[in-house]
Write a protein that holds these residues in place. Sequence first.
Motif, mmCIF file in Angstrom:
data_model
loop_
_atom_site.group_PDB
_atom_site.id
_atom_site.type_symbol
_atom_site.label_atom_id
_atom_site.label_comp_id
_atom_site.label_asym_id
_atom_site.label_seq_id
_atom_site.Cartn_x
_atom_site.Cartn_y
_atom_site.Cartn_z
ATOM 1 N N ARG A 320 0.875 -1.173 0.000
ATOM 2 C CA ARG A 320 0.000 0.000 0.000
ATOM 3 C C ARG A 320 0.908 1.217 0.000
ATOM 4 N NH1 ARG A 320 -2.234 2.333 4.531
ATOM 5 N NH2 ARG A 320 -1.541 0.518 5.718
ATOM 6 N N GLN A 321 0.660 2.150 -0.895
ATOM 7 C CA GLN A 321 1.624 3.233 -1.102
ATOM 8 C C GLN A 321 1.301 4.501 -0.312
ATOM 9 O OE1 GLN A 321 1.718 2.014 -5.681
ATOM 10 N NE2 GLN A 321 3.116 3.697 -5.302
ATOM 11 N N GLN A 322 0.119 4.605 0.224
ATOM 12 C CA GLN A 322 -0.261 5.804 0.968
ATOM 13 C C GLN A 322 -0.230 5.541 2.465
ATOM 14 O OE1 GLN A 322 -4.072 6.085 -0.957
ATOM 15 N NE2 GLN A 322 -5.140 5.045 0.710
ATOM 16 N N TYR A 373 -4.224 8.077 -2.714
ATOM 17 C CA TYR A 373 -3.481 7.556 -3.868
ATOM 18 C C TYR A 373 -4.173 6.339 -4.472
ATOM 19 C CZ TYR A 373 0.425 5.476 -6.504
ATOM 20 O OH TYR A 373 1.206 4.920 -7.477
ATOM 21 N N ASP A 374 -4.621 5.427 -3.619
ATOM 22 C CA ASP A 374 -5.150 4.143 -4.099
ATOM 23 C C ASP A 374 -6.277 4.313 -5.101
ATOM 24 O OD1 ASP A 374 -3.352 2.832 -2.546
ATOM 25 O OD2 ASP A 374 -4.790 2.060 -1.076
ATOM 26 N N LYS A 375 -7.180 5.236 -4.844
ATOM 27 C CA LYS A 375 -8.339 5.421 -5.728
ATOM 28 C C LYS A 375 -7.887 5.830 -7.127
ATOM 29 C CE LYS A 375 -12.720 6.076 -6.887
ATOM 30 N NZ LYS A 375 -12.546 6.521 -8.273
ATOM 31 N N ASN A 378 -5.988 2.849 -8.812
ATOM 32 C CA ASN A 378 -6.844 1.751 -9.272
ATOM 33 C C ASN A 378 -7.622 2.097 -10.534
ATOM 34 O OD1 ASN A 378 -6.050 0.064 -7.179
ATOM 35 N ND2 ASN A 378 -7.706 0.708 -5.822
#
Length: 552
Positions: A320-322, A373-375, A378
């Motif tokens: 997970r990057q955030q 970031y994830d949103k 993706n």
Amino acid sequence: MSSEQQRESMSFDVVIVGAGPAGLSAACRLKQLANENDVSLSVCVIEKGAEVGSHILSGALFEHKALDELFPDWERMEAPLHTAVSDDKFCYLTNEFNYIAVAEPLVPETLQNIGNFVISLGNFCRWLGQQAEALGVEIFPGFPANKILYNSQGMVAGVITKDMGRDKQGEQKIAFEPGIELHAKYTIFAEGSRGHLGKQLIEQFHLDHGKQPQHYALGLKELWEIPPEHHKPGHVIHGVGWPLSQTGTNGGSFLYHLENNQVAVGLIVDLNYHNPYLSPFDEFQQLKHHPLFSQHLAGGHRIAYGARAITKGGLSSLPRQQFPGGVLVGCDAGTLNMAKIKGSHTGMKSGMIAAEAVFHEFKQGLHQTTPGYDKIFNDSWLFEELHESRNFGAEIHRFGTLIGGTLASIEQKWFRKSFKWSLKDDKPDHECLEPISDHQPIEYPKPDGQLSFDKLSSVFLSGTQHEENQPCHLHLTDCAIPINLHLERFDEPSQRYCPAGVYEIIEKEGKPAFQINAANCVHCKTCDIKDPSQNITWVPPEGGGGPNYPNM
């Protein structure tokens, strides 16, 4: 007064650690967004190398997809993309003399390179740095980030740079200068593969929970100048098989014709190899004698050498990057697309996504939150790329170069958009090394001084320099392990897996002793990855130390 009390501090809206493709793209995109929205935003990039690009090493074949988004008029802006791929060959090296060229219809689209460019990634980063500064970014080379700053709620609040002017015992010298506290509302970490702060963040925030272990390779590269009559600008060769196939080791080779009569040649060695006697450096030197490569190097001379770890676990290993106060991007996280053997465009895109996520927080008036970031990731083509190639590395690791490579090629050629399974590769690279009792020593040919060379002359060509009287930046958790455990079991493998001759077994008072030649270190991070006891931790030396790559 202690150095902690004496520290100066500076405050920025965003601090970015690392001036590689990911970090500089993040910086440029942040300032673009700020300018488009008429928002004042202070952005600082710190870089451990003496200048932007001096620690950058890659093949490199460059796909300009992310660059098209960041700077659509990059041609007018004179981006250093001068040599388009003109001829693309993929070969299986059957032995030291022969090879089979794979027919183009059998090569997966991801490994076809017409439309890409042969570049110096170091020169490209220098150009990106110029664009960042023109947009108002402040760039400070020669300042390695040493520690992470946290606020009282445990959120990342910036970094502290490395102290300058300590002696080997850690005591202050006359010219001592304490590191600077760089306070930030958000911090983007783009240190490259196996970033030492990235490691800490992954552990601190459990970013790799539920993920398979990260996997790595070691890339070794030389730059040659060849006679004009042998030069074929844009000619590209990729190879698998010999010499690594002799030991069942995975990896691949490359040779690229750049501009100015220059050729880049290199070998990538997966760090999940089993044989403790294997020396990636000597495998590379051996490779250049193969006719597929030697015919291009004949009559030429080496002008540069370097080595660097590559983060290659793909989507299944991507943490997970955030996290609260920041984002982990590029090779620091592991965004390389192994099916393409490319990470520059994906690293750039991850930096751009991080910029968008962080800027969104600023627009909401938020500070030190967890950026979304994830949103954005993706919903991006970056996620789609990594998802389609998620099994590539695992197939090769689990089934070998020939069978696994064939399976990976079939999936990438015909099924990458419909294949539903995710293949796991759960054994960390450092656990893959087997004891010497299971293997025979490898007798490598002596270098001939024309195509093959020794480590010390190679390190000289890397331009590596370190202040001698400073604390060793290669930390041993237990100083007894190399001799008391590794020597008998693995013949202390660091003396072979290190591509720069940093580690040696010497005799001291009639007994074997472990010696660290830290001044030789090219900052490849292999020791931090491959040590079977995870006993070696790489941290940055004083700012500006390390290799000084001219155009690698």
